[in-house]
Design an enzyme around this catalytic site. Structure first.
Site, PDB file in Angstrom:
ATOM      1  N   HIS A   9      58.865  45.186  33.263  1.00 25.38           N
ATOM      2  CA  HIS A   9      60.035  45.835  33.850  1.00 25.38           C
ATOM      3  C   HIS A   9      61.277  45.159  33.292  1.00 25.38           C
ATOM      4  CE1 HIS A   9      62.314  48.060  36.958  1.00 25.38           C
ATOM      5  NE2 HIS A   9      63.124  47.006  36.897  1.00 25.38           N
ATOM      6  N   CYS A  10      62.120  45.948  32.634  1.00 24.52           N
ATOM      7  CA  CYS A  10      63.303  45.403  31.972  1.00 24.52           C
ATOM      8  C   CYS A  10      64.549  45.768  32.767  1.00 24.52           C
ATOM      9  CB  CYS A  10      63.410  45.943  30.547  1.00 24.52           C
ATOM     10  SG  CYS A  10      64.812  45.263  29.627  1.00 24.52           S
ATOM     11  N   PRO A  11      65.203  44.808  33.419  1.00 21.61           N
ATOM     12  CA  PRO A  11      66.429  45.132  34.156  1.00 21.61           C
ATOM     13  C   PRO A  11      67.592  45.493  33.243  1.00 21.61           C
ATOM     14  CG  PRO A  11      66.040  42.766  34.174  1.00 21.61           C
ATOM     15  CD  PRO A  11      64.839  43.381  33.541  1.00 21.61           C
TER      16      PRO A  11
ATOM     17  N   GLY B 187      67.213  49.050  32.987  1.00 21.88           N
ATOM     18  CA  GLY B 187      67.120  49.692  34.298  1.00 21.88           C
ATOM     19  C   GLY B 187      65.897  50.543  34.490  1.00 21.88           C
ATOM     20  N   ASN B 188      64.780  50.148  33.888  1.00 25.95           N
ATOM     21  CA  ASN B 188      63.569  50.963  34.011  1.00 25.95           C
ATOM     22  C   ASN B 188      62.371  50.121  33.595  1.00 25.95           C
ATOM     23  OD1 ASN B 188      61.950  53.146  34.503  1.00 25.95           O
ATOM     24  ND2 ASN B 188      62.910  54.498  33.013  1.00 25.95           N
TER      25      ASN B 188
END
Length: 386
Positions: A168-170, A173-174
């Protein structure tokens, strides 16, 4: 008069999907709820590129080549397109089991494991699956009520099982999964090239200005008319942003290039699924770097299985008050009455029934005749003649 009208309200499936995602544009855009760092990413890219195009590019296009801003614009547009494609797409979310499907899976598990005595820990819910002569374990997800496919994992932030889950890559944002990993890799690759490009030509810009008016005079230079228009402090700010971004983005690109060459995910690398103590060969690798890169980056893109824009119809009954026109001979039907009002209803109806004819002694014959009707002798008169 109150009339019940049934209206059908169209509800899309994305409005009822579980998990912690946000949707925009009628379900076409799908993102995580935590989007603050994504906005920071947009601000850094747009701000740095805006300063570069506004000041350095104009000077470099005149002094060196007009191709410099053109190539920078191509890199910028490509990086933004891949970023938005990564952020706004379905990463490969697996739908949760329906109640009937979950009950059937529970029955299968109970039939396989048998009844567990009270106080004992139930055995792990796993299934063995063979891929390229290698045994792979399919784990049961207690949230989604399914056996996860190979390489899938449950994201604790989005609360969904994602197929070929990478991480999960902040910053985007997804989640990054099977359906958007190639766009994520192209984004960090193009962003690395763009960062190196802006960083290099910022140094070139400062060097060219220093050769003409000296380095100290370049730092003291204030905004003026073109071609001396420059904001040196902003140029230094661009250099600092690119310098610190360079190490993280370029390092991340190198790490994912290594993973693509091995056909491996970040989640598998962190857990040590194919290295370390297990010493198990990766069943998904083709043993060839070119084949692995072609499968990950150029293979067919699977469609989304969520059907976010599918229609769910729900009926809603609303009461409307209005008067209905009635004809001259029509009567309003009597309202439904309770058992306590039955006596009153009968009395009303009895008033509408015509009264029975009275005897001749109570009403004279003239009032019983219609116009043109002959008088009829009564029975009493006939008896008197006899």
């Amino acid at each position: 008069m109150s009339v019940m009208v049934a209206r059908k309200k169209v509800v899309r499936k994305w409005e009822k999907l579980p998990g912690r995602n946000t949707f925009c544009c009628d379900g076409r855009i799908m993102m995580a709820r935590q989007k603050g760092i994504f906005y920071l990413t947009l601000f850094l890219i747009l701000g740095t590129c805006a300063l570069f195009f506004a000041f350095e590019c104009r000077y470099l296009a005149v002094q060196l080549s007009p191709a410099i801003p053109v190539f920078a614009a191509v890199l910028f547009l490509f990086a933004m397109a891949t970023l938005l494609r990564t952020s706004f797409s379905d990463p490969g979310v697996i739908p949760r089991a329906l109640p009937d499907e979950a009950a059937f899976i529970e029955m299968e598990i109970e039939a396989t494991n048998g009844t567990v005595p009270q106080g004992q820990r139930p055995p792990p819910r796993i299934k063995n699956f063979q891929i390229n002569n290698q045994i792979v374990k399919l784990k049961y997800c207690y949230t989604c009520k399914i056996f996860r496919p190979p390489r899938a994992s449950h994201c604790s932030i989005c609360d969904n099982c994602v197929e070929r889950f990478d991480h999960h890559c902040p910053w985007v944002g997804n989640c990054v999964g099977k359906r958007n990993y190639r766009y994520f890799y192209l984004f960090i690759l193009s962003l690395s090239l763009l960062t190196i490009y802006i960083f290099t030509f910022n140094i070139v810009y400062v060097a060219l200005k220093s050769l003409k008016i000296g380095f100290l005079n370049t730092l003291k230079e204030t905004p003026g008319t073109y071609p001396s228009m420059s904001l040196t402090l902003l140029t230094v700010l661009e250099v600092l942003i690119c310098f610190f971004t360079l190490w993280s983005v370029v390092g991340l690109t190198g790490f994912h290039t290594f993973l693509v060459a091995l056909n491996q995910t970040t989640n598998e690398d962190i857990k040590g699924s194919w290295t370390g103590k297990n010493r198990v060969q990766n069943p998904y690798s083709h043993g060839n770097i070119v084949k692995n890169c072609c499968e990950v980056l150029c293979g067919p893109l699977p469609p989304s299985v969520l059907d976010r824009r599918g229609i769910l119809q729900q009926e809603e009954s609303t009461a409307q008050e209005g008067s209905c026109p009635q004809g001259p001979g029509t009567q309003e039907p009597p309202a439904t009455q309770g058992p306590g009002q039955a006596q009153e209803g009968h009395s009303v109806l009895s008033l509408q029934v015509p009264a029975p004819s009275v005897s001749d002694t109570e009403m004279p014959e003239e009032k019983q005749r219609t116009p043109g009707e002959l008088p009829v002798p009564s029975l009493d008169a006939g008896r008197a003649e006899h």
